[in-house]
Design an enzyme around this catalytic site. Structure first.
Site, PDB file in Angstrom:
ATOM      1  N   SER A 130      -9.178   1.768   2.703  1.00 58.54           N
ATOM      2  CA  SER A 130      -8.286   2.523   1.843  1.00 58.54           C
ATOM      3  C   SER A 130      -7.136   1.692   1.278  1.00 58.54           C
ATOM      4  CB  SER A 130      -7.712   3.707   2.640  1.00 58.54           C
ATOM      5  OG  SER A 130      -6.958   3.242   3.759  1.00 58.54           O
ATOM      6  N   LYS A 157       0.842  -1.191   0.000  1.00 56.38           N
ATOM      7  CA  LYS A 157       0.000   0.000   0.000  1.00 56.38           C
ATOM      8  C   LYS A 157       0.881   1.247   0.000  1.00 56.38           C
ATOM      9  CE  LYS A 157      -3.782   2.080   2.739  1.00 56.38           C
ATOM     10  NZ  LYS A 157      -4.602   1.885   3.958  1.00 56.38           N
ATOM     11  N   SER A 180      -9.830  -0.576   6.868  1.00 58.11           N
ATOM     12  CA  SER A 180      -9.191  -0.366   5.568  1.00 58.11           C
ATOM     13  C   SER A 180      -8.447  -1.571   5.002  1.00 58.11           C
ATOM     14  CB  SER A 180      -8.236   0.828   5.639  1.00 58.11           C
ATOM     15  OG  SER A 180      -8.967   2.033   5.691  1.00 58.11           O
TER      16      SER A 180
END
Length: 463
Positions: A154, A79, A178
């Site tokens: 996210s 990420k 997330s």
């Protein structure tokens, strides 16, 4: 034609050990898959094919010399909230579009030291302040099961990359769901560990007392393999010992529970049958869930929100971004930070005090059960909406992922079935602090009990 995009991390390691294929072959094949899928899915902000191939040759040599490390030659995505030495790290914002760190985040460092090979930085919401995976600056990360639907956020790109078979494992972070949101929507396994078990050093902070880095993978055993590599420190040592010999079976005497109090938003007609089928699947292998109560559930969100908002705003102020660089934020993110400025010290302190009272109350639930089976999404992944990117996703996800962050509990998302449109629906297994290995064992038991559900992947459906 190879099928490396279908293989788990453990299957790749077994293939390397047997000499069936090499890390170079796998990296070349998955790099080609990323190139083929990126125009459609937008899972990666920054692919790293050149450095990956160099690392693959090193891994190949280590296997040849019988000196493999725990993740030797296994490709992974990270990420774009984690710093990576020599690779662009944007945190999902054009403010950092040309930012290239000179050191790795601690979690990335541990992955690389274990022999894993970085294939690229995966998409994220702007500064991780979102739940849909729709980044206004870099575009949406699209669901591999249906590219017109949101991926969840996210840790959106990590969910898409694993779901699409671009990497078998990835790193994500979870502040209010997330990791678990994209895992549910993209049909993969996502593990949010006990708070503090994995270092956040070198990871952009959202809520400093809520942030949980963790693995996203194709199987619970893969998640356990990565988790064993990542954990450290006083909170991680006991977890590491529990996982040292691999993932143990879920104990026959373990007590599985469900908690209706936590369903603050009802599951819709597409999701309810999948959750009921998950309950039946556990009962079918000898773990009929018992009902546990948590009457203080309505207090969770009002306690969580001021803590999240105040801590997020603090990060942006300390970094010198808010409000000085207003024009470089999206309107949505700036408006959220501006609203967070209304959280006063008194409100933050009251919420923090209530947080620990909620933790004590929730601990009583784990006197009745060992692992909790709970819903994730309340509805199917909504259509991508650039005008209101988070609203429908938040409504679909509801409040079911907040308690685990607020209270620092380990939670594992795993696919449980599909809606009528063929989109995956996930559930989560939740444990007491430190019960990471037990939660992963429960997830693996469920994974095996629902083998027909787990065998289906989107790779040949829309890619």
């Amino acid at each position: 034609m190879n099928d490396f995009h279908r293989k788990s991390a453990n299957e790749l390691l077994a293939g390397y050990a047997a000499g069936d294929f090499s890390p170079v072959e796998v990296v070349e094949a998955l790099t080609a898959r990323i190139e083929a899928t990126e125009p459609l899915l937008n899972a990666f902000f920054t692919p790293t094919p050149e450095s990956a191939l160099v690392a693959a040759r090193v891994a190949e040599e280590r296997w040849r010399n019988k000196r493999p490390r725990p993740l030797e030659g296994v490709p992974f995505g990270v990420k774009d909230l984690f710093d990576t030495a020599g690779a662009r790290t944007t945190y999902g914002s054009p403010m950092f579009d040309r930012h290239v760190p000179d050191r790795d985040a601690r979690a990335v460092e541990r992955m690389l030291d274990a022999g894993a090979i970085l294939l690229g930085k995966t998409a994220t919401d702007e500064f991780a302040y979102g739940i849909a995976g729709v980044n206004p600056h870099y575009g949406p990360a699209r669901n591999p099961w249906n590219p017109e639907r949101v991926s969840g956020g996210s840790s959106s790109g990590s969910g898409v990359a694993v779901g699409a078979g671009c990497v078998p494992i990835a790193l994500g972070s979870d502040t209010g769901g997330s990791i678990r949101s994209p895992s549910s929507f993209c049909g993969i396994v996502g593990f949010k560990p006990t708070w503090g078990a994995i270092s956040t050093d070198g990871m952009w902070a959202m809520g400093r007392t809520l942030d949980h880095p963790g693995p996203m993978a194709r199987t619970p055993t893969d998640a356990a393999l990565v988790h064993r590599v990542l954990v450290e420190g006083s909170r991680g040592r006991e977890i590491a010992r529990a996982l040292a010999s691999g993932l143990a079976p879920f104990p026959a005497e373990a007590r599985l529970g469900v908690c209706p109090d936590l369903e603050q938003i009802p599951l819709d007609a597409e999701v309810r049958p999948v959750f009921e089928a998950a309950v039946a699947a556990f009962a079918g292998v000898g773990f009929p869930p018992r009902e546990a109560r948590f009457p203080r559930a309505p207090e969770v969100l009002p306690t969580f929100v001021p803590i999240r908002d105040a801590e997020t705003l603090y990060t942006h102020r300390v970094a010198g971004l808010f409000p000085a660089r207003r024009d470089e934020y999206s309107e949505l993110t700036y408006s959220r930070l501006a609203a967070a400025a209304n959280v006063g010290l008194d409100e933050y302190l009251v919420a923090s005090a209530n947080r620990w009272r909620l933790a004590e109350a929730f601990a009583e639930l784990f006197q009745e059960v060992d692992v909790l089976l709970a819903p994730l999404a309340t509805a199917s992944p909504p259509q991508i909406d650039d005008e209101a990117p988070d609203q429908q996703a938040w409504e679909a996800l509801g409040l079911h992922m907040v308690p685990e962050n607020l209270l620092g509990l380990p939670a594992c998302a795993v696919r449980a079935g599909f809606d009528s449109a063929g989109l995956p629906v996930g559930v989560q297994l939740v444990g007491a602090p430190g019960a990471d290995a037990l939660v992963l064992a429960a997830a693996q038991t469920f994974f095996e009990a629902t083998a027909a559900v787990q065998e289906r992947w989107p790779g040949d459906l829309c890619i």
